[in-house]
Design an enzyme around this catalytic site. Structure first.
Site, mmCIF file in Angstrom:
data_model
loop_
_atom_site.group_PDB
_atom_site.id
_atom_site.type_symbol
_atom_site.label_atom_id
_atom_site.label_comp_id
_atom_site.label_asym_id
_atom_site.label_seq_id
_atom_site.Cartn_x
_atom_site.Cartn_y
_atom_site.Cartn_z
ATOM 1 N N THR A 55 0.829 -1.207 0.000
ATOM 2 C CA THR A 55 0.000 0.000 0.000
ATOM 3 C C THR A 55 0.864 1.257 0.000
ATOM 4 O O THR A 55 0.624 2.188 -0.774
ATOM 5 C CB THR A 55 -0.912 -0.005 1.249
ATOM 6 N N CYS A 56 1.858 1.303 0.865
ATOM 7 C CA CYS A 56 2.653 2.525 1.033
ATOM 8 C C CYS A 56 3.232 3.001 -0.297
ATOM 9 O O CYS A 56 3.070 4.156 -0.685
ATOM 10 C CB CYS A 56 3.758 2.277 2.062
ATOM 11 N N CYS A 81 1.143 6.095 1.043
ATOM 12 C CA CYS A 81 1.994 7.227 1.449
ATOM 13 C C CYS A 81 2.719 7.908 0.295
ATOM 14 O O CYS A 81 2.720 9.130 0.175
ATOM 15 C CB CYS A 81 3.069 6.777 2.438
ATOM 16 N N LYS A 93 0.586 9.465 -2.608
ATOM 17 C CA LYS A 93 -0.145 10.556 -1.969
ATOM 18 C C LYS A 93 0.756 11.765 -1.753
ATOM 19 O O LYS A 93 0.389 12.889 -2.027
ATOM 20 C CB LYS A 93 -0.700 10.079 -0.633
ATOM 21 N N TYR A 140 12.387 -2.308 -4.447
ATOM 22 C CA TYR A 140 11.962 -3.293 -3.439
ATOM 23 C C TYR A 140 12.242 -4.709 -3.924
ATOM 24 O O TYR A 140 12.707 -5.557 -3.172
ATOM 25 C CB TYR A 140 10.463 -3.134 -3.134
ATOM 26 N N ALA A 166 -1.772 -15.750 -2.107
ATOM 27 C CA ALA A 166 -1.454 -16.905 -1.265
ATOM 28 C C ALA A 166 -2.583 -17.177 -0.290
ATOM 29 O O ALA A 166 -3.239 -16.255 0.202
ATOM 30 C CB ALA A 166 -0.173 -16.636 -0.495
ATOM 31 N N GLY A 214 -13.669 11.467 7.846
ATOM 32 C CA GLY A 214 -13.066 12.502 8.684
ATOM 33 C C GLY A 214 -11.669 12.140 9.149
ATOM 34 O O GLY A 214 -11.049 12.863 9.925
ATOM 35 N N TYR A 236 -7.474 10.844 8.534
ATOM 36 C CA TYR A 236 -6.384 11.579 7.907
ATOM 37 C C TYR A 236 -6.373 11.446 6.388
ATOM 38 O O TYR A 236 -6.043 12.401 5.675
ATOM 39 C CB TYR A 236 -5.026 11.201 8.524
ATOM 40 N N GLU A 242 -6.471 14.610 3.919
ATOM 41 C CA GLU A 242 -5.360 14.798 2.979
ATOM 42 C C GLU A 242 -5.865 14.915 1.544
ATOM 43 O O GLU A 242 -5.440 15.795 0.788
ATOM 44 C CB GLU A 242 -4.380 13.622 3.096
ATOM 45 N N ARG A 281 -19.647 12.366 9.155
ATOM 46 C CA ARG A 281 -20.844 12.221 10.000
ATOM 47 C C ARG A 281 -20.597 12.607 11.461
ATOM 48 O O ARG A 281 -21.519 12.860 12.218
ATOM 49 C CB ARG A 281 -21.390 10.811 9.902
ATOM 50 N N ARG A 331 -10.926 12.415 14.325
ATOM 51 C CA ARG A 331 -11.241 11.797 15.626
ATOM 52 C C ARG A 331 -9.984 11.133 16.186
ATOM 53 O O ARG A 331 -9.212 10.525 15.448
ATOM 54 C CB ARG A 331 -12.341 10.744 15.421
ATOM 55 N N GLY A 337 -12.482 4.624 6.041
ATOM 56 C CA GLY A 337 -11.834 3.624 6.891
ATOM 57 C C GLY A 337 -11.277 2.469 6.086
ATOM 58 O O GLY A 337 -11.545 2.329 4.883
ATOM 59 N N ASP A 355 -0.714 -3.651 9.207
ATOM 60 C CA ASP A 355 -2.120 -3.211 9.281
ATOM 61 C C ASP A 355 -3.089 -4.363 9.525
ATOM 62 O O ASP A 355 -4.185 -4.147 10.049
ATOM 63 C CB ASP A 355 -2.526 -2.514 7.977
ATOM 64 N N HIS A 358 16.428 31.190 15.526
ATOM 65 C CA HIS A 358 15.672 32.371 15.121
ATOM 66 C C HIS A 358 16.137 32.871 13.759
ATOM 67 O O HIS A 358 17.325 32.826 13.477
ATOM 68 C CB HIS A 358 15.886 33.463 16.179
ATOM 69 N N GLU A 387 10.632 27.922 16.592
ATOM 70 C CA GLU A 387 11.177 28.466 17.843
ATOM 71 C C GLU A 387 10.077 28.653 18.885
ATOM 72 O O GLU A 387 10.317 28.640 20.087
ATOM 73 C CB GLU A 387 11.948 29.764 17.609
HETATM 74 P P1 FAD Z 1 0.638 -3.318 2.999
HETATM 75 O O1 FAD Z 1 1.663 -2.296 2.721
HETATM 76 O O2 FAD Z 1 -0.774 -2.982 2.702
HETATM 77 O O3 FAD Z 1 1.074 -4.621 2.202
HETATM 78 C C1 FAD Z 1 0.280 -5.754 2.137
HETATM 79 C C2 FAD Z 1 0.597 -6.463 0.845
HETATM 80 O O4 FAD Z 1 0.051 -7.764 0.891
HETATM 81 C C3 FAD Z 1 -0.034 -5.785 -0.381
HETATM 82 O O5 FAD Z 1 0.957 -5.592 -1.360
HETATM 83 C C4 FAD Z 1 -1.083 -6.770 -0.853
HETATM 84 O O6 FAD Z 1 -1.252 -6.767 -2.259
HETATM 85 C C5 FAD Z 1 -0.497 -8.085 -0.368
HETATM 86 N N1 FAD Z 1 -1.466 -9.145 -0.131
HETATM 87 C C6 FAD Z 1 -2.607 -9.074 0.579
HETATM 88 N N2 FAD Z 1 -3.193 -10.294 0.656
HETATM 89 C C7 FAD Z 1 -2.388 -11.147 -0.028
HETATM 90 C C8 FAD Z 1 -2.453 -12.546 -0.296
HETATM 91 N N3 FAD Z 1 -3.442 -13.304 0.186
HETATM 92 N N4 FAD Z 1 -1.467 -13.098 -1.037
HETATM 93 C C9 FAD Z 1 -0.435 -12.343 -1.520
HETATM 94 N N5 FAD Z 1 -0.342 -11.032 -1.291
HETATM 95 C C10 FAD Z 1 -1.296 -10.433 -0.535
HETATM 96 N N6 FAD Z 1 1.304 5.409 6.504
HETATM 97 C C11 FAD Z 1 2.266 6.271 6.907
HETATM 98 O O7 FAD Z 1 3.086 5.913 7.754
HETATM 99 N N7 FAD Z 1 2.341 7.542 6.393
HETATM 100 C C12 FAD Z 1 1.478 7.981 5.441
HETATM 101 O O8 FAD Z 1 1.568 9.112 4.991
HETATM 102 C C13 FAD Z 1 0.477 7.084 4.980
HETATM 103 N N8 FAD Z 1 -0.384 7.452 4.008
HETATM 104 C C14 FAD Z 1 -1.304 6.554 3.548
HETATM 105 C C15 FAD Z 1 -2.178 6.971 2.532
HETATM 106 C C16 FAD Z 1 -3.128 6.103 2.049
HETATM 107 C C17 FAD Z 1 -4.056 6.560 0.944
HETATM 108 C C18 FAD Z 1 -3.228 4.786 2.575
HETATM 109 C C19 FAD Z 1 -4.262 3.829 2.047
HETATM 110 C C20 FAD Z 1 -2.369 4.367 3.582
HETATM 111 C C21 FAD Z 1 -1.404 5.257 4.076
HETATM 112 N N9 FAD Z 1 -0.525 4.897 5.098
HETATM 113 C C22 FAD Z 1 0.422 5.782 5.546
HETATM 114 C C23 FAD Z 1 -0.631 3.572 5.758
HETATM 115 C C24 FAD Z 1 0.420 2.613 5.212
HETATM 116 O O9 FAD Z 1 0.322 2.534 3.808
HETATM 117 C C25 FAD Z 1 0.212 1.242 5.841
HETATM 118 O O10 FAD Z 1 0.215 1.384 7.248
HETATM 119 C C26 FAD Z 1 1.307 0.267 5.462
HETATM 120 O O11 FAD Z 1 1.398 0.128 4.069
HETATM 121 C C27 FAD Z 1 1.036 -1.091 6.120
HETATM 122 O O12 FAD Z 1 1.998 -2.032 5.705
HETATM 123 P P2 FAD Z 1 1.652 -3.576 5.710
HETATM 124 O O13 FAD Z 1 2.934 -4.277 5.435
HETATM 125 O O14 FAD Z 1 0.905 -3.934 6.914
HETATM 126 O O15 FAD Z 1 0.634 -3.797 4.504
#
Ligand code: FAD
Length: 464
Positions: A42-43, A48, A51, A99, A115, A182, A184, A188, A205, A211, A268, A309, A442, A447
């Protein structure tokens, strides 16, 4: 001891999974990582990083305003949404590639496909187009790092709305948008759209946005968002969305209607556990549907761990990374390690942005009774020069008996950068006298952090 294909099988190549896999592989362990979508999670792919690129793009509007205020003449600026999206995608692909390379350099084996757990030591990778990795693999240990995914409300017409996943790829930049939520991510994206010149409404809502954040931060930010042109509608929910000739007509719970070109739900995220086969192996979920783990990320199944997460502890990238690292240290370096979830700083990349670490005033009053509050609201000198009206908020929450600084909250330019440094001191248990003995830099905005001497609220007064 039974022979397995791998010492560790990681499900999910996101922030937590990649860090755990790399560290484990670097110890000499045989490691596999399965990813169903794109490496980076996701990141990197839809959180992140993209975004933050959008934040940078949209901040230019206020930078142009500042430039004019400082005497520059600037012809009318144009923004190329399609060009920006293309360049963003190129950069995301480059980062995802890094990566992949890092996993390979560490010696981890990357498997492309979804998987699912078959039994306590077997994982099945399902077929994926272009990949020959499908099949069953056995492993001594399994780590679940599947992250979360957006949750969308269910009401008539909700299917017309997008989530953050799609917001990174909108074919055209809407002229009018309704962002629902509501938290982050909602705040954003509302700032991003607004900065890009989209007529933006934020609908939530609850009584106020963000919150869980300090109440002063919530009030201050809501006002600043409105000053910048975002319409903030609170205490109201969606009833329906209808498609019209001109866009999407939202009807709210108070029967107000308004039309926009796009609706984005940032309502959410749910832990992504669907179809993993957790019930077969005795991995328990909590009432939020997140995997239950102990402080070393062990699930309720003996040889299965979970980080990030999907465990719904603190859903941020650096936390997922640290949980993944702690797991690898414990299981592959013989060094029992648990990540300390206390005093984790965080930022909201709204415009203006927020930086925060530690307790809110309400939490501190609840925990300690007596707290001292130091608070300053001011216009930064960069803006006063040309009459800009935006204000910064800086607030310290201090435990009265031992004068420990237990919370720092900021709204204003560079707050996310500044809070990272403040977090070191707070994590170390800094006291207000120690904080005050730090000499100011300053002229800076920051500051103000070390020059607040007068208490803002009587120590026993309730939060307003
Ligand atoms: P993820 O990074 O979500 O990785 C999970 C991976 O598992 C994914 O690639 C998915 O495809 C894969 N997967 C899922 N199920 C399976 C399966 N069964 N088999 C194989 N692969 C699978 N955090 C910050 O710290 N700063 C920020 O500014 C920030 N901004 C964000 C903005 C948005 C829009 C979003 C949605 C999130 C943001 N986050 C931010 C949160 C951050 O992205 C997550 O906390 C972080 O990516 C969590 O990492 P993770 O390893 O738990 O999961």
């Amino acid at each position: 001891m039974a022979e397995y294909d791998f010492d560790l099988f990681v499900i999910g190549a996101g922030s937590g999974g990649v860090r755990a896999a790399r560290l484990a592989a670097m110890s000499g362990a045989k490691v596999a990582v399965a990813e169903e979508y794109r490496v980076g999670g996701t990141c990197v792919i839809r959180g992140c990083v993209p975004k933050k690129f959008m934040v940078y793009a949209s901040e230019v509007t206020s930078q142009l305003k500042t430039a004019k205020g400082y005497g520059w003449t600037i012809p009318e600026a144009q923004f190329d949404w399609k060009g920006f999206l293309h360049d963003k995608d190129v950069e995301i692909a480059r980062l995802s590639g890094i990566y992949v390379t890092n996993l390979q350099k560490a010696g981890a084996h990357l498997l492309h496909g979804r998987a699912q757990i078959v039994d306590a030591h077997t994982v099945e990778v399902l077929p994926k187009e272009g990949s020959k990795d499908a099949g069953r693999y056995t492993a001594r240990k399994i780590l679940i790092a599947t992250g979360g995914r957006p949750w969308k409300p269910d009401f008539p017409g909700a299917e017309f709305g997008v989530t953050s996943d799609e917001a990174f790829h909108l074919p055209t930049l809407p002229k009018r948008v309704l962002v629902v939520g509501g938290g982050y991510i909602a705040v954003e994206f509302a700032s991003i759209f607004n900065g890009l010149g989209v007529q933006t409404t934020l609908l939530y809502r609850g009584a106020n946005i963000l919150r869980g954040f300090d109440d002063d931060v919530r009030m201050h930010l809501a006002e600043e968002l409105e000053k910048r042109g975002i319409k903030v509608v609170l205490g109201c929910d969606h009833k329906s969305i209808e498609k019209t000739d001109d866009g999407l007509l939202s009807t709210l719970s108070n029967d107000l209607t308004f039309e926009t070109d796009a609706v984005m739900f940032a309502t959410g995220r749910d832990p992504y556990v669907e179809g993993l086969g957790l019930d077969k192996v005795g991995v328990k979920l909590n009432e939020r549907g997140a995997i239950v783990v102990d402080e070393q990320s062990r699930t309720t199944a003996e040889n299965i761990w979970a980080v990030g997460d999907v465990t719904d502890r603190i859903n941020l990238t650096p936390v997922a990374i640290r949980e993944g690292a702690a797991f690898a240290q414990t299981e592959f370096y013989d060094t029992p390690t648990s990540f300390d979830h206390d005093m984790v700083a965080s930022a909201v990349f709204s415009q203006p942005p927020v930086g925060t670490v530690g307790m809110t005033e309400a939490e501190a009053r609840h925990a300690f009774g007596k707290v001292d509050i130091y608070r300053s609201v001011f216009r930064p000198m960069k803006l006063t020069f040309y009459g800009g009206q935006e204000r910064c908020l800086i607030k310290l929450v201090v435990k009265q008996d031992d004068q420990k600084v237990v919370g720092v909250h900021m709204v204003g330019p560079d707050s996310p950068e500044i809070i990272q440094m403040a977090a070191i001191a707070v994590k170390m248990g800094v006291t207000k006298p120690q904080w005050d003995s730090t000499c100011a830099v300053h002229p800076t905005l920051a500051e103000e952090l070390v020059t607040m001497r007068e208490k803002y609220r009587p120590s026993e007064m309730a939060t307003v």
